[in-house]
Design an enzyme around this catalytic site. Sequence first.
Site, mmCIF file in Angstrom:
data_model
loop_
_atom_site.group_PDB
_atom_site.id
_atom_site.type_symbol
_atom_site.label_atom_id
_atom_site.label_comp_id
_atom_site.label_asym_id
_atom_site.label_seq_id
_atom_site.Cartn_x
_atom_site.Cartn_y
_atom_site.Cartn_z
ATOM 1 N N TRP A 135 -30.250 11.160 32.108
ATOM 2 C CA TRP A 135 -30.427 10.481 30.823
ATOM 3 C C TRP A 135 -29.074 10.301 30.159
ATOM 4 O O TRP A 135 -28.290 11.247 30.045
ATOM 5 C CB TRP A 135 -31.326 11.314 29.919
ATOM 6 C CG TRP A 135 -31.760 10.624 28.638
ATOM 7 C CD1 TRP A 135 -32.957 10.013 28.415
ATOM 8 C CD2 TRP A 135 -31.014 10.510 27.419
ATOM 9 N NE1 TRP A 135 -33.003 9.511 27.141
ATOM 10 C CE2 TRP A 135 -31.824 9.794 26.486
ATOM 11 C CE3 TRP A 135 -29.738 10.925 27.018
ATOM 12 C CZ2 TRP A 135 -31.405 9.497 25.194
ATOM 13 C CZ3 TRP A 135 -29.309 10.621 25.728
ATOM 14 C CH2 TRP A 135 -30.133 9.923 24.829
ATOM 15 N N ASP A 148 -41.161 9.097 35.740
ATOM 16 C CA ASP A 148 -40.350 9.679 34.675
ATOM 17 C C ASP A 148 -40.598 8.910 33.372
ATOM 18 O O ASP A 148 -40.258 7.733 33.260
ATOM 19 C CB ASP A 148 -38.871 9.600 35.061
ATOM 20 C CG ASP A 148 -37.961 10.413 34.154
ATOM 21 O OD1 ASP A 148 -38.334 10.641 32.987
ATOM 22 O OD2 ASP A 148 -36.881 10.814 34.621
ATOM 23 N N SER A 182 -31.299 15.673 33.797
ATOM 24 C CA SER A 182 -31.574 14.993 32.535
ATOM 25 C C SER A 182 -30.269 14.730 31.772
ATOM 26 O O SER A 182 -29.400 14.014 32.262
ATOM 27 C CB SER A 182 -32.566 15.815 31.719
ATOM 28 O OG SER A 182 -33.040 15.089 30.598
ATOM 29 N N MET A 183 -30.094 15.298 30.568
ATOM 30 C CA MET A 183 -28.798 15.145 29.899
ATOM 31 C C MET A 183 -27.690 15.831 30.689
ATOM 32 O O MET A 183 -26.526 15.437 30.591
ATOM 33 C CB MET A 183 -28.856 15.681 28.475
ATOM 34 C CG MET A 183 -29.577 14.775 27.512
ATOM 35 S SD MET A 183 -29.257 15.249 25.802
ATOM 36 C CE MET A 183 -30.300 14.071 24.939
ATOM 37 N N HIS A 191 -40.151 13.510 35.250
ATOM 38 C CA HIS A 191 -38.797 13.807 34.800
ATOM 39 C C HIS A 191 -38.387 15.241 35.131
ATOM 40 O O HIS A 191 -37.204 15.515 35.340
ATOM 41 C CB HIS A 191 -38.719 13.587 33.287
ATOM 42 C CG HIS A 191 -37.375 13.833 32.698
ATOM 43 N ND1 HIS A 191 -36.291 12.996 32.928
ATOM 44 C CD2 HIS A 191 -36.917 14.818 31.870
ATOM 45 C CE1 HIS A 191 -35.238 13.461 32.271
ATOM 46 N NE2 HIS A 191 -35.582 14.558 31.630
#
Length: 299
Positions: free
Chosen positions: A195, A216, A170-171, A248
């Site tokens: 992300w 996602d 993700s991040m 996700h």
Amino acid sequence: MQSHPPTPVNHRARTLTKLALALALVGGAGAVAPAAHAAAGYERGPDPTSSSLESSRGPFTVSSTTVSSLAASGFGGGTIYYPTDTSQGTFGGVIVAPGYTASRSTMAWLAERLASHGFVVFNIDTITRYDQPDSRGRQILAAADHLAEESSLTVRSRLDAGRIGVTGHSMGGGGTLAAAESRPSLQAAIPLTPWHTDKTWGNVRVPTMIIGAENDSVAPVGSHSEPFYSSLSSAPEKAYLELNGASHFAPNSSNSTLAKYSIAWMKRFVDDDLRYDQFLCPAPGRSTQIEEYRSSCPH
């Protein structure tokens, strides 16, 4: 097939030099080419198979040690997993970063599995759970420096600090891209359902596999993973794997498909181990696990 620029000197020259040496040792190019190819990289462990890569554990027994946040500079501490074996030389390293609001516990399964295939793996916490992707990228690099310079002698004696890969969710996946852009000497990067607000990564010069998830809703592939992949115009090698029917949060629990291709990518580019090309090139087809796969194959 995607077009791609020449492989940088640090990968191609190293591999070609070893291939030439291996061919010379067996008497020239007309001798046993498969054996020469097999000896081209930093091979660790037995010959891989699909079942061995999909298994919950690899061939190496793993130990771990914890780095407290108080002992960490520029990141939030973490757990280092490393093979107990000392008979096969040193191992490449991998830094693993969690996603927004998450701790390292969400990525422990993947960190330990990677280590069991012959890597020294640092599964980190970020300074706060709300750190943004670029901050996470800097923290990934700080952790890589800690692993190489400040980890215990037991860990450093097993690590080849010149061979480091990075991955994150993700991040943490956005941070993986940021880390790869900032440090082109990294050997491999795998953003997992990444992300980031920045959609263009044309300055990344690290072999990069992006793993997205079909369903996602947090970082939809159409606005994150796919444009990230398409923008990797300077990456010497790149691949895009989309997990069929996955969300996700697929990287937060054991996933044999994600693990298989993550291991293969790290082995191929951190270890220069050509035995793993068979899982990446030619590209795997669509299946019940894979919605889509694109790549710059052949390597």
